[in-house]
Write an enzyme that holds these catalytic residues in place. Sequence first.
Site, PDB file in Angstrom:
ATOM      1  N   HIS A  33       0.833  -1.199   0.000  1.00  0.00           N
ATOM      2  CA  HIS A  33       0.000   0.000   0.000  1.00  0.00           C
ATOM      3  C   HIS A  33       0.873   1.256   0.000  1.00  0.00           C
ATOM      4  O   HIS A  33       1.576   1.525   0.977  1.00  0.00           O
ATOM      5  CB  HIS A  33      -0.890  -0.034   1.248  1.00  0.00           C
ATOM      6  CG  HIS A  33      -1.816   1.120   1.363  1.00  0.00           C
ATOM      7  ND1 HIS A  33      -1.681   2.083   2.326  1.00  0.00           N
ATOM      8  CD2 HIS A  33      -2.902   1.467   0.639  1.00  0.00           C
ATOM      9  CE1 HIS A  33      -2.643   2.972   2.205  1.00  0.00           C
ATOM     10  NE2 HIS A  33      -3.402   2.632   1.182  1.00  0.00           N
ATOM     11  N   HIS A  49      -0.970  10.204  -3.231  1.00  0.00           N
ATOM     12  CA  HIS A  49      -2.260   9.742  -2.723  1.00  0.00           C
ATOM     13  C   HIS A  49      -3.399  10.739  -2.889  1.00  0.00           C
ATOM     14  O   HIS A  49      -4.541  10.371  -3.131  1.00  0.00           O
ATOM     15  CB  HIS A  49      -2.141   9.354  -1.241  1.00  0.00           C
ATOM     16  CG  HIS A  49      -3.436   8.873  -0.671  1.00  0.00           C
ATOM     17  ND1 HIS A  49      -4.273   9.687   0.062  1.00  0.00           N
ATOM     18  CD2 HIS A  49      -4.063   7.688  -0.778  1.00  0.00           C
ATOM     19  CE1 HIS A  49      -5.346   9.003   0.403  1.00  0.00           C
ATOM     20  NE2 HIS A  49      -5.249   7.780  -0.088  1.00  0.00           N
TER      21      HIS A  49
HETATM   22  O1  G3P Z   1      -6.896   1.919  -2.895  1.00  0.00           O
HETATM   23  C1  G3P Z   1      -7.149   1.104  -1.831  1.00  0.00           C
HETATM   24  C2  G3P Z   1      -6.435   1.636  -0.666  1.00  0.00           C
HETATM   25  O2  G3P Z   1      -5.289   2.304  -1.084  1.00  0.00           O
HETATM   26  C3  G3P Z   1      -7.248   2.508   0.218  1.00  0.00           C
HETATM   27  O3  G3P Z   1      -7.492   3.709  -0.296  1.00  0.00           O
HETATM   28  O4  G3P Z   1      -7.374   6.042   0.400  1.00  0.00           O
HETATM   29  O5  G3P Z   1      -5.371   4.602   0.755  1.00  0.00           O
HETATM   30  O6  G3P Z   1      -6.063   5.221  -1.553  1.00  0.00           O
HETATM   31  P1  G3P Z   1      -6.523   4.959  -0.152  1.00  0.00           P
HETATM   32 CA    CA Z   2      -5.198   3.695  -3.039  1.00  0.00          CA
END
Ligand code: G3P
Ligand code: CA
Length: 329
Positions: free
Chosen positions: A33, A75
């Site tokens: 992530h 992000h």
């Molecule tokens: O894209 C899934 C995960 O990354 C959660 O969302 O807000 O961290 O982009 P975000």
């Molecule tokens: Ca994401």
Amino acid sequence: MKSIFLFLVCLMILSCHQNKKQVTMSKKIVIAHRGASGYLPEHTLEAKAMAHAMNADFIEQDLVLSKDNIPIVIHDIYLDDVTNVATIFPSRNRKDNRFYVIDFTFDELKTLQVTERFNPKTGEQVYKNRFPKGKGNFKIHSLQEEIELIQGLNTSTEKNIGIYPEIKAPEFHQKEGKNITEIVLKVLADYGYKTKKDNCILQCFNAQELERIRKELKSELFLVQLIEHPKQAKELKHFATYADGIGPWYKQILASKVKDQYSFTSLVSDAHQLGLKVHPYTFRADALAEFDTFEEMMQTILIDANVDGVFTDFPDVVINFLKENNNEY
Ligand code: G3P
Ligand code: CA
């Protein structure tokens, strides 16, 4: 002659059996992530290289366009919670006092320092025990640059690690007169990501846009519909008309906890019945919320709730956990 024929039939049966085995025993995937963001500032090339070295199955790219239409890996549509933009370009904020990626060219963005995420109002680092804010020399980069890093590392390490791009805020880009989706799809295609076999999973929170990607733009990529609100669970059947999977917040999978025992909503089983994979977000070893330990979180959601993969800031920890649990169910 007869024995050769029998031998060929046996080979065919064996190969069908093996194919079936691959489908039914599919491995749970670990998605880095924003890279290995538990250890290095999110969405830096350094965090991506670390995630690659850790053997994450996929590495995530959140995408926003620059003023000159370059897909930037970041992000938010804002710059001021992960860079020093307020110091370098103090007068380039909008009325809401935020600094927008889309107001800067790629060359301008390259002059900024990227740092560990912080609250732009207080200056306080969000995750206290992570990489120290303001230290190091990290830069903003484009989707192209990140793909070249990952594909280059795949070559030099003989791995096949995938990418997991997310189109951020297509409606905002539209209002600004930009079509982020078509620009991103073109970059992906230029680098060989066109079909489900190409080790690329494309995600978006905006359901209308993801549906358009499949039905109007005719993309053959593996598509994941991100889910923000629990009420969207009612739309699973519709999601299954264009998506291959869903990405819910992990809390949407948990129903209740009684005497240390979790029960689950029907989200995962409903999705599986429709043939959708389930990749919840986000597993953070340093933000456990309702769980006492990270181990408990991984056991509960990855194993007990039977999801197919997970977004995590700590890919090494989840990979080790899955190895210990054989990662095949
Ligand atoms: O894209 C899934 C995960 O990354 C959660 O969302 O807000 O961290 O982009 P975000
Ligand atoms: Ca994401």
